[in-house]
Design a protein around this motif. Structure first.
Motif, short mmCIF file in Angstrom:
data_model
loop_
_atom_site.label_atom_id
_atom_site.label_comp_id
_atom_site.label_asym_id
_atom_site.label_seq_id
_atom_site.Cartn_x
_atom_site.Cartn_y
_atom_site.Cartn_z
N ASN A 291 44.07 24.97 29.46
CA ASN A 291 45.14 25.44 30.35
C ASN A 291 46.45 24.70 30.10
OD1 ASN A 291 43.62 27.45 31.55
ND2 ASN A 291 42.81 26.07 33.14
N ARG B 86 52.66 38.22 33.42
CA ARG B 86 53.47 37.63 32.35
C ARG B 86 54.28 36.46 32.91
NH1 ARG B 86 55.08 43.50 30.15
NH2 ARG B 86 54.17 44.00 32.16
N GLY C 156 46.92 40.27 33.90
CA GLY C 156 47.99 40.46 32.91
C GLY C 156 49.37 40.02 33.42
N TRP D 243 47.99 26.33 27.20
CA TRP D 243 48.54 27.64 27.60
C TRP D 243 49.91 27.44 28.26
CZ3 TRP D 243 49.62 30.19 32.31
CH2 TRP D 243 49.70 31.58 32.22
N PHE E 7 44.42 30.04 36.72
CA PHE E 7 44.62 30.58 35.36
C PHE E 7 43.85 31.88 35.08
CE2 PHE E 7 45.98 26.24 35.30
CZ PHE E 7 47.12 26.25 34.51
N PRO E 8 42.54 31.94 35.42
CA PRO E 8 41.82 33.20 35.14
C PRO E 8 42.41 34.39 35.88
CG PRO E 8 40.33 31.50 36.03
CD PRO E 8 41.68 30.91 35.97
N ARG F 87 45.39 35.66 33.96
CA ARG F 87 44.99 36.35 32.72
C ARG F 87 44.37 37.71 33.04
NH1 ARG F 87 42.66 30.90 31.21
NH2 ARG F 87 44.43 29.81 30.27
N GLU F 88 43.45 37.73 34.02
CA GLU F 88 42.78 39.00 34.37
C GLU F 88 43.77 40.08 34.76
OE1 GLU F 88 40.09 38.21 37.61
OE2 GLU F 88 39.09 36.65 36.40
#
Lengths: 301, 259
Positions: B104, B59, B57, B107, B50-51, B54-55
């Motif tokens: 998570n 989509r 970007g 999310w 997950f990180p 996100r880091e």
């Protein structure tokens, strides 16, 4: 022999065709070299209720299927390989899309399999063979499919393997046996016959045709009611995504070809209207999900 | 100059392959990165993915696994029908569900089911299995071109991008395109240990490049063993051959894998 009759005394739910994904052809009619005691349309060497489909009829429907966006093609009977056009039909179909043929595996000829190997190699699409077998011992199988058929089917499976096909063994659960035992027995049988990673599909019986005499027909409560459709995923029913071409017109599904009400019209275009589940065999389809596809559709997602 | 996007699917908790793929994308100077779902499953330590997403970007859209984990459903909705495949799917799902944090899960639950964008004037539709069903298996050898045309027409798309099956393929039909972008989570049953993602380039033409991604699969295998994940899963990572989830494969795809 029990021909499916509609249930007249209750409201039956109606299923719309979501999309014509699977187009079936009853290429073998009701003619079969075997006379299995559980056959839901009582096929036999003498049953000419439905006749063979010729290559031109199949060609016409394949052409019509393009505009309808059909995804896959299935061939059944009777025994499809009693139809002298069968190899040519499959060769033609593989130019349109993926093909699956349901066979008893006992009548293959070397020349046909060689041609079909070449046809599949030349196509982007898969040719699947579904071979019916109803016991992993000769005693169990032959009691249903006839004396000597166990050995003949095994020879057919080996013949397919020799030509690079990976048949799906289709097993009808003809006794109160658990599916796990059947599955393990068939895996073991196939492995000892040179099929390293066998493909097995286990099906319930349909209590119509010869099967109604062998065991029993449907009971009164075995019907699809409107209440049973609440929250039910209609895509699990073949009638939501398939139709079958026969020499007597287009029917809703391979199971109900003997029911007049299941005849949807002369052409594919005629056959796209909704179907009312007024037959007890629909109950089995409702209980077990899409019986007839190679990979049954699973629940909502 | 062609407009380029990178697209992958099926990470299956393989954070090492995801790291390697993202590094490759960066090296190529591609800014727009998309994931077509199934973030978890199969691999170790579900939260590690997950990180990274996100880091960078990335989509994402929702796959069947994400839908199940997000809503804590009883199974993964993978669509298997074989008892052995389902046995292993249950092990994988129970492990991933237990190991995915509450944040998570939330999310995953909020991910969109599809994504539409215009790439150099072409309408691209991103989905997980197919535009009509999240867990539909669209294999190269069992999907007619006229069925793809039907999907493109009904869903108003020039390019359909999907994943779910685990094996990449593409087809050009009537000026339209279908692309199965492959998966990052496990090799595609061809005896090699690398995994795949896709780069879509559009100018006057549409072109697709499938990119092999090598990563430290030995390390992943060790970490899977440390988590006591099934030996069958680890064997797939080490050898590139599928040992589970095989029965949905049509015969052509099966033969390529000697199955």
């Amino acid at each position: 022999m029990t021909i499916p009759l509609p249930i007249l005394d209750s409201a039956a739910p109606q299923v719309a065709l979501d999309h014509l994904d699977d187009l079936w052809f009853q290429v073998g009619g009701t003619v079969c070299n075997l006379e299995c005691s559980h056959c839901f349309i009582s096929c036999s060497p003498r049953n000419h209720t439905f006749g063979f489909l010729d290559l031109e009829t199949v060609r016409r429907h394949l052409a019509a299927s393009v505009g309808l966006g059909v995804k896959e093609y299935y061939f059944t009977g009777g025994e499809p390989f009693l139809n002298r056009d069968m190899t040519a039909i499959l060769e033609l179909t593989l130019r349109y899309g993926p093909a699956t043929v349901l066979t008893n595996g006992t009548v293959f000829k070397e020349d046909w399999l060689r041609r079909l190997r070449a046809a599949e190699d030349a196509s982007r699409y898969s040719l699947e063979f579904r071979v019916s077998m109803d016991g992993f011992t000769a005693a169990e199988n032959d009691a249903i499919r006839g004396a000597g058929t166990f050995a003949r089917i095994l020879a057919g499976v080996r013949h397919l393997l020799d030509h690079g096909f990976l048949p799906i063994l289709t097993v009808t659960q003809t006794c109160d046996d658990d599916a796990a035992r059947l599955f393990a027995g068939f895996v073991n049988l196939m492995k000892t016959n040179g099929y390293r990673k066998p493909r097995i599909k286990i099906l319930p019986t349909l209590r119509i045709g010869a099967e109604a005499d062998r065991q029993r027909g449907y009971q009164d409560h075995e019907r699809v009611t409107p209440e049973m459709m609440a929250g039910f995923d209609e895509r699990l029913l073949l009638c939501s995504h398939a139709r079958i071409v026969t020499d007597r017109g287009v029917f809703v599904c391979p199971i109900l070809v003997e029911a007049g009400e299941a005849r949807m019209g002369d052409t594919l275009a005629d056959s796209l209207r909704p179907f009312r589940l007024r037959f007890r065999a629909c109950y089995t389809c409702h209980q077990h999900g899409t019986l007839c596809a190679n990979i049954p559709t699973t629940g909502d997602s | 100059m062609a407009e380029r996007i990178a697209v992958f699917g099926g990470i299956y908790s393989n954070y090492l392959a995801l790291q390697a793929a993202l590094a490759d994308v960066q090296l190529r100077g591609i800014g727009d990165v998309y994931c077509l779902g199934d973030v978890g499953a199969f691999g170790p330590q579900p939260n590690r993915v997950f990180p990274l997403l996100r880091e960078h970007g990335v989509r994402c859209i929702q796959g069947n696994y994400d839908n199940s984990i997000g809503h804590e459903l009883p199974d993964c909705q993978c669509g298997y029908t074989d008892p052995r495949d389902n046995y292993f799917a249950r092990i994988s799902y129970a492990y991933t569900l237990a190991g995915t944090s509450r944040d998570n899960r939330a999310w995953l639950r909020e991910l969109p089911l599809e994504r539409r964008l215009t790439v150099a004037g072409r309408r691209a539709l991103m989905c997980h299995g197919s535009p009509r069903r999240m867990n539909e298996f669209l294999w190269d050898s069992t999907t007619s071109s006229h069925f793809l045309r039907h999907l493109a027409e009904v869903h108003e798309a020039d390019i359909i991008l999907a994943t779910h099956t685990g094996i990449k393929w593409q087809r050009h039909f009537d000026g339209k395109h279908f692309v199965n972008v492959g998966v990052l989570g496990r090799p595609e049953n061809d005896g090699t240990t690398n995994v795949w993602y896709a780069i879509l380039s559009v100018d006057t033409d549409v072109s697709v490049e499938f990119v092999p991604v090598a990563y430290d699969h030995d390390r992943l295998a060790h970490e899977m063993a440390a988590e006591r994940l099934p030996d069958e899963f680890i064997e797939t990572i080490r050898t590139g051959w599928w040992t589970t989830c095989l029965e949905v494969l049509p015969s052509k795809e099966r033969r390529r894998g000697h199955n």
